[in-house]
Design a protein around this motif. Structure first.
Motif, PDB file in Angstrom:
ATOM      1  N   GLY A 122       0.827  -1.201  -0.020  1.00  0.00           N
ATOM      2  CA  GLY A 122      -0.310  -0.066  -0.083  1.00  0.00           C
ATOM      3  C   GLY A 122       0.944   1.184   0.075  1.00  0.00           C
ATOM      4  O   GLY A 122       2.108   1.166   0.008  1.00  0.00           O
ATOM      5  N   PRO A 123       0.469   2.389   0.023  1.00  0.00           N
ATOM      6  CA  PRO A 123       1.113   3.745  -0.099  1.00  0.00           C
ATOM      7  C   PRO A 123       2.093   3.627   1.449  1.00  0.00           C
ATOM      8  O   PRO A 123       1.519   3.135   2.358  1.00  0.00           O
ATOM      9  CB  PRO A 123       0.217   4.649   0.044  1.00  0.00           C
ATOM     10  CG  PRO A 123      -1.125   4.318  -0.370  1.00  0.00           C
ATOM     11  CD  PRO A 123      -1.056   2.779   0.018  1.00  0.00           C
ATOM     12  N   ALA A 124       3.119   4.212   1.317  1.00  0.00           N
ATOM     13  CA  ALA A 124       4.116   4.117   2.287  1.00  0.00           C
ATOM     14  C   ALA A 124       4.459   5.593   2.877  1.00  0.00           C
ATOM     15  O   ALA A 124       4.289   6.426   2.074  1.00  0.00           O
ATOM     16  CB  ALA A 124       5.271   3.350   2.045  1.00  0.00           C
ATOM     17  N   MET A 125       4.899   5.925   4.085  1.00  0.00           N
ATOM     18  CA  MET A 125       5.389   6.992   4.487  1.00  0.00           C
ATOM     19  C   MET A 125       6.311   7.862   3.578  1.00  0.00           C
ATOM     20  O   MET A 125       7.231   7.291   2.788  1.00  0.00           O
ATOM     21  CB  MET A 125       6.096   6.871   5.906  1.00  0.00           C
ATOM     22  CG  MET A 125       6.268   8.374   6.623  1.00  0.00           C
ATOM     23  SD  MET A 125       7.194   8.059   8.082  1.00  0.00           S
ATOM     24  CE  MET A 125       5.639   7.559   9.024  1.00  0.00           C
ATOM     25  N   ILE A 126       6.173   9.059   3.413  1.00  0.00           N
ATOM     26  CA  ILE A 126       6.990   9.674   2.460  1.00  0.00           C
ATOM     27  C   ILE A 126       8.545   9.673   2.727  1.00  0.00           C
ATOM     28  O   ILE A 126       8.843   9.877   3.954  1.00  0.00           O
ATOM     29  CB  ILE A 126       6.607  11.162   2.237  1.00  0.00           C
ATOM     30  CG1 ILE A 126       6.536  11.899   3.652  1.00  0.00           C
ATOM     31  CG2 ILE A 126       5.231  11.022   1.539  1.00  0.00           C
ATOM     32  CD1 ILE A 126       6.418  13.326   3.289  1.00  0.00           C
ATOM     33  N   GLY A 127       9.239   9.886   1.774  1.00  0.00           N
ATOM     34  CA  GLY A 127      10.787  10.111   2.292  1.00  0.00           C
ATOM     35  C   GLY A 127      11.612   9.041   2.974  1.00  0.00           C
ATOM     36  O   GLY A 127      12.732   9.448   3.729  1.00  0.00           O
ATOM     37  N   GLN A 128      11.394   7.821   2.766  1.00  0.00           N
ATOM     38  CA  GLN A 128      11.917   6.788   3.572  1.00  0.00           C
ATOM     39  C   GLN A 128      12.887   5.793   2.614  1.00  0.00           C
ATOM     40  O   GLN A 128      13.548   4.907   3.159  1.00  0.00           O
ATOM     41  CB  GLN A 128      10.865   5.746   4.154  1.00  0.00           C
ATOM     42  CG  GLN A 128       9.745   6.332   4.926  1.00  0.00           C
ATOM     43  CD  GLN A 128      10.675   7.033   6.189  1.00  0.00           C
ATOM     44  OE1 GLN A 128      11.175   6.438   6.943  1.00  0.00           O
ATOM     45  NE2 GLN A 128      10.364   8.144   6.422  1.00  0.00           N
TER      46      GLN A 128
END
Length: 581
Positions: free
Chosen positions: A493-499
């Protein structure tokens, strides 16, 4: 303590290498045997490397090894014996130094660490940003340290039978070695400085391009660094340390000397393993018992010890003839609990670290514009490839988050997403720092206008992802992995930005491949043939272009890939842009 691998040397290989160096090699200039050097065609005289001297007349010149004192055998866990006399030859005359001087390093971002098999303690690579700072151009010399002793601040090192320790010898222009971490930090404090953090040290050595060595990518030789001590198996680079600053070919572009070889150097950081989490101005872990040392030294034979990413761990009370230091000044780095995990025998964390949202989710990256090849001739919907010029613009560093979009909804400007699928991030607890999805093109445009921005054109988006190069993905041409992008089979699914620091673009923009596709300003339609300036797509249409690939699919991750849509989905989000910098 160092392991025995520090002193491990392949005797047979080194002996063969030494014989190859000493074998005469006839140059193009008649009569010359200049190996391991080369003949100067203008003078007919050999140009010889460090440790050799030209002998003979022009046209009949040769390189002969310098006379060396016979090494004294000592009982060390090595494959060869190591000399104790310290008289290292230098490649140039020592510079005239009136004490040390500082070099200003402009701040920036780089991939710290290495995934190389020889640098296992530096794995995994991760994105680190450092603020501007100053670092000593040279390692602290014996004469530098002695001034601190004379001032009554620093302590004299205790008496020792180790003749390779420099303090108290005539080698006053050599690096101060056989010094503990507290003694090094005391000296730096006296200078109104401190020891450099590991990140500062590595950024000074590698630069924003992540060079393998301080001088670039060229294979280490004695011209670049003082490493590989002379022994019965090899002439090496000399016997012991050399005066600071006497290997200018090995200096960084900014003018920092001896970041590879001579002596390894204490850093500020406690020792721990990397978690692979990005961060800014890290100062090591919160706790630990050892300190990180960097740089390689005069007694090491393996090239990988000279890698800018290489790291080793030492007790702070250790005194070693291969260990010294230099100082730095600037913003004080702070310990970071998320970027490190304790030292252990395990090569991977027992559980993945908790992701940490970027502290600057609304940051923008400014671009001066430029020329690049847009599209790809092998992809039907991205053909024809054509030259494009874009003028200066700025683009969001990260995809717009659910939290930022909710602020626009709460302000009465943006509409709440109508789509209500499990993967939609709007209003979901714990997903505030995930990219907003399930929004229409009009809703994305409204948010950007509320922030006094706009959606990027398709050309701006692709330039931000590829830069002036022809790279296939934002990070380069290597295949996509879950460390670089969130696509099918990664997060689900979508994931936290900037990882995903390994997946940043040429300009430092995050998540331009995977996570969510992104709306751009343009109507969908075929590319016009020929070069253009700031193209903005067809004048009308039924669908809008989306770019970047998403968490659900394997297709579309390339920077040139383009698709289109006319509705909100769980795989589409956006970022904003503005004209000018």
């Amino acid at each position: 303590m160092k392991t025995s691998a520090r002193y491990a040397k392949a005797s047979m290989m080194l002996t063969l290498g030494a014989l190859a160096l000493l074998a005469p090699v006839t140059d193009g200039v008649a009569g010359n045997s200049c190996g391991p050097g080369s003949a100067d065609p203008a003078t007919g005289v050999c140009n010889c490397p460090g440790g050799y001297v030209a002998k003979g007349t022009p046209g009949h010149s040769r390189c002969e090894p310098l006379a060396r004192p016979q090494p004294t055998a000592t009982a060390k866990p090595t494959a060869t014996t190591k000399p104790t006399t310290t008289t290292a030859p230098t490649t140039t005359a020592p510079p005239k130094l009136a004490g040390n001087r500082s070099v200003t390093i402009s701040g920036g971002s780089f991939l710290m660490g290495s995934s190389g098999a020889d640098d296992k303690d530096a794995d995994p690579p991760h994105l680190v940003t450092v603020s501007s700072y100053q670092i000593d151009a040279y390692e602290v010399s014996v004469s530098d340290y002695d001034r601190c002793v004379s001032a009554g601040v620093c302590k004299k090192p205790p008496a020792t039978t180790d003749t390779d320790c420099n303090y108290g010898s005539a080698r006053t222009d050599h690096p101060m070695n056989c010094v503990t971490w507290p003694e090094a930090q005391t000296y730096c404090t006296w200078q109104k400085k401190r020891l450099p953090s590991e990140a500062e040290w590595e950024f000074a050595a590698r630069g924003p391009k992540g060079n393998e060595y301080p001088w670039g990518a060229a294979t280490p030789t004695c011209q670049y660094a003082n490493f590989t001590a002379a022994s019965t198996a090899t002439p090496g680079c000399g016997l012991g340390t050399s005066p600071v600053g006497t290997h200018p070919a090995g200096a960084t572009a900014a003018g920092v000397y001896d970041l590879a070889g001579n002596v390894e150097e204490w850093t500020l950081d406690l020792a721990a393993r990397f978690n692979g989490v990005p961060g800014a101005d890290p100062g090591g872990p919160i706790s630990g018992t050892q300190r990180v040392v960097k740089g390689g030294s005069w007694d090491l034979s393996s090239e990988h010890f000279l890698h800018g990413a290489h790291r080793e761990f030492m007790s702070p009370e250790e005194r070693q003839n291969w260990l010294g230091f230099r100082c730095a000044a600037g913003t004080m780095p702070l310990p970071n609990a998320f970027m490190y995990r304790p030292l252990s025998t395990s090569s991977s964390p027992s559980s993945p670290p908790a992701p940490m949202a970027p502290s600057d989710p609304d940051a923008m990256i400014s671009m001066q514009g430029g020329e690049f090849t847009m599209g790809d001739p092998a992809q039907q919907n991205a053909s024809p490839a054509h030259r494009v010029w874009v003028t200066a613009f700025s683009i969001d560093k990260y995809e717009v988050t659910a939290k930022r979009y909710a602020a626009c909804v709460n302000a009465g400007v943006c509409g709440a997403p109508v789509l209500a699928e499990p993967e939609c991030t709007y209003g979901k607890v714990g997903k505030e720092s995930y990219p907003i999805n399930c929004v229409t093109w009009d809703e994305a445009r409204s948010f950007c206008a509320w922030t006094k921005k706009r959606l990027p054109t398709e050309a701006e988006w692709e330039f931000a992802a590829r830069g002036p190069s022809t790279r296939t993905f934002p990070w380069g041409n290597d295949a996509a992995t879950c460390a670089r992008a969130n696509f099918k089979g990664c997060a689900g699914g979508p994931a936290m930005i900037g990882q995903r620091g390994l997946g940043i673009s040429y300009f430092g923009v995050h998540d331009m491949s995977g996570n969510v596709d992104e709306w751009v300003k343009d109507w969908s339609g075929p590319y016009a043939a020929g070069a253009s300036v700031d193209p903005s797509g067809p004048a009308s249409g039924t669908k809008r272009v989306i770019r970047g690939g998403n968490w659900k699919e394997e297709l579309g991750l390339q920077s040139f890939a383009r698709w289109s849509s006319d509705r909100a989905t769980t795989t589409i989000g956006f970022r904003c842009a503005k004209t000018g910098t």
